[in-house]
Motif scaffolding. Sequence first.
Motif, mmCIF file in Angstrom:
data_model
loop_
_atom_site.group_PDB
_atom_site.id
_atom_site.type_symbol
_atom_site.label_atom_id
_atom_site.label_comp_id
_atom_site.label_asym_id
_atom_site.label_seq_id
_atom_site.Cartn_x
_atom_site.Cartn_y
_atom_site.Cartn_z
ATOM 1 N N ARG A 212 7.334 4.597 0.003
ATOM 2 C CA ARG A 212 7.488 5.808 -0.798
ATOM 3 C C ARG A 212 8.697 5.656 -1.701
ATOM 4 O O ARG A 212 9.715 5.097 -1.296
ATOM 5 C CB ARG A 212 7.736 7.014 0.111
ATOM 6 C CG ARG A 212 6.487 7.528 0.762
ATOM 7 C CD ARG A 212 6.504 9.046 0.811
ATOM 8 N NE ARG A 212 7.527 9.555 1.712
ATOM 9 C CZ ARG A 212 8.202 10.680 1.487
ATOM 10 N NH1 ARG A 212 8.000 11.384 0.389
ATOM 11 N NH2 ARG A 212 9.095 11.096 2.350
ATOM 12 N N ALA A 213 8.605 6.161 -2.918
ATOM 13 C CA ALA A 213 9.746 6.125 -3.831
ATOM 14 C C ALA A 213 10.147 7.548 -4.192
ATOM 15 O O ALA A 213 9.292 8.404 -4.400
ATOM 16 C CB ALA A 213 9.376 5.359 -5.095
ATOM 17 N N SER B 253 0.836 -1.203 0.000
ATOM 18 C CA SER B 253 0.000 0.000 0.000
ATOM 19 C C SER B 253 0.873 1.255 0.000
ATOM 20 O O SER B 253 1.906 1.296 0.655
ATOM 21 C CB SER B 253 -0.874 -0.004 1.246
ATOM 22 O OG SER B 253 -1.400 1.292 1.469
ATOM 23 N N PRO B 254 0.436 2.295 -0.726
ATOM 24 C CA PRO B 254 1.194 3.556 -0.722
ATOM 25 C C PRO B 254 1.376 4.119 0.689
ATOM 26 O O PRO B 254 2.261 4.925 0.915
ATOM 27 C CB PRO B 254 0.333 4.501 -1.560
ATOM 28 C CG PRO B 254 -0.597 3.659 -2.344
ATOM 29 C CD PRO B 254 -0.742 2.358 -1.599
ATOM 30 N N LEU B 255 0.560 3.679 1.629
ATOM 31 C CA LEU B 255 0.722 4.159 3.003
ATOM 32 C C LEU B 255 2.025 3.679 3.615
ATOM 33 O O LEU B 255 2.537 4.289 4.545
ATOM 34 C CB LEU B 255 -0.431 3.662 3.882
ATOM 35 C CG LEU B 255 -1.725 4.433 3.750
ATOM 36 C CD1 LEU B 255 -2.841 3.702 4.467
ATOM 37 C CD2 LEU B 255 -1.561 5.834 4.334
#
Lengths: 277, 277
Positions: free
Chosen positions: A97-98, A92-94
Amino acid sequence: MAKKNGSRDLARWQVPAGGKGFELKDCDPSAKPCSSGDKEADKLRVAELAREIDALQDMFWADRRFKLLVLLQGSDTAGKDGTIRAVFKETSPLGVRAVGWKAPSELERSHDYLWRIHHEMPAAGEFMIHNRSHYEDVLVPVVERWIDKKTTEQRYRQINDFERMLTENGTVILKFMLHIGFDEQRQRLQERIDDPAKHWKFSLGDLDARKQWPHYQQAYDDLLRATSTEWAPWTVVPADSKTHRNLMIATLVRDKLQSLKLRYPPDNPALKGLRVV
Amino acid sequence: MAKKNGSRDLARWQVPAGGKGFELKDCDPSAKPCSSGDKEADKLRVAELAREIDALQDMFWADRRFKLLVLLQGSDTAGKDGTIRAVFKETSPLGVRAVGWKAPSELERSHDYLWRIHHEMPAAGEFMIHNRSHYEDVLVPVVERWIDKKTTEQRYRQINDFERMLTENGTVILKFMLHIGFDEQRQRLQERIDDPAKHWKFSLGDLDARKQWPHYQQAYDDLLRATSTEWAPWTVVPADSKTHRNLMIATLVRDKLQSLKLRYPPDNPALKGLRVV
């Protein structure tokens, strides 16, 4: 069993701390130390590992003892974007982070080269992926001869000290050098040129960097030896095969997360028997 | 056909600009305006939409004319985390970032309340998800009576002006209020208490906020009316059903992206016939 064999075979792709005996030319970019020999099976395995990594990120977040930095280096077309997509597809994007590092802005250049990097470090429970990194600051300036040998050595030391401080404060650092061959790069660049829909991904500057190929390989050879440390070792990932590259990195990320003995926080006795009204 | 019907039905869940005639109590949290009537089919549709959204993010990135902000508000257990996971499951971390807003730090409190928010706005080609938002600054202080009516009205205006500036500079803003019922929240909180493995997700403070339920509903009612604008309208999402909530938000995100007429940059004539050596 495949897992055990995989991990054992993978150890030799890790650059020893201090770099002794390591040479990039001994690393075959078309090797597949992780492969089962069946490409379709390998692809399914990558998807399975991506789900495992997602489950581990949930526990990593709840546990809060660690921060994870996954750092990807490699020449144009080596597959940094594709790796991020495949390995963290299920996360999940939560939790992840990239950051893609490009040439520094005027403000960033007016600070030391680690200033902007430090700002983008993972917090407790987070995964952060660096697509390129502070290692560009000992690649481009070296190849372009903007810095001399003394400054280069100084930067190696600064980077090692910086990474040691980070790991001592709970950051787990995984550094991957995506290693493709000269001919594989030629084919991948040619594909981008031959497909007009991919022109926006292509810059003529990519060909300039390709002309400097031997110099970049030399710069990588030096930096891998100088900055592979006990606290933040480099792994060279043979990357001519995209599936294999994803499989190897997903395996190493999963193995590292498993080794941390993550745990969910204990239950709270104060909540026992509580009824919500 | 399902799609068309879906979009038409959804329009009535958008709060009209200026809020005229809108009342949160007219919105049934257990409604399913988007559902096919078959839960399994709805779940498959969410997965399909997540893949469409990933493909659209690739074009959004290449196009670079827009920035996307998806803003999620809702009470504890309303499903903000679950929405992010489901809707952006297929999107590479390279294209989407999520920020969860918590109580401001001392440094943040020493600035205006939009200062930290502005810093986390999406750049060109990026999707950014705000899990809670600057709207907490017209919810918590209102319910806790830290600010008076005049300051509250001032903040509504400041927020509308801020969001207008953002949209005028290329940010597409989608604001979703995840709307669950009082009894549904009771059940979800009770589940967290009854499962010791979920205690770490639970804080006794969550029950304090629940005691203020009518005040929060009133504060939402006021803010939805005051800050639904032509440039950044609010949509109330009935969220007692998790599957339906995901389906509705995924549908609206996909529809908005499709409406932007995204395009890949044109091919580059300079590359025609070029051979890589």
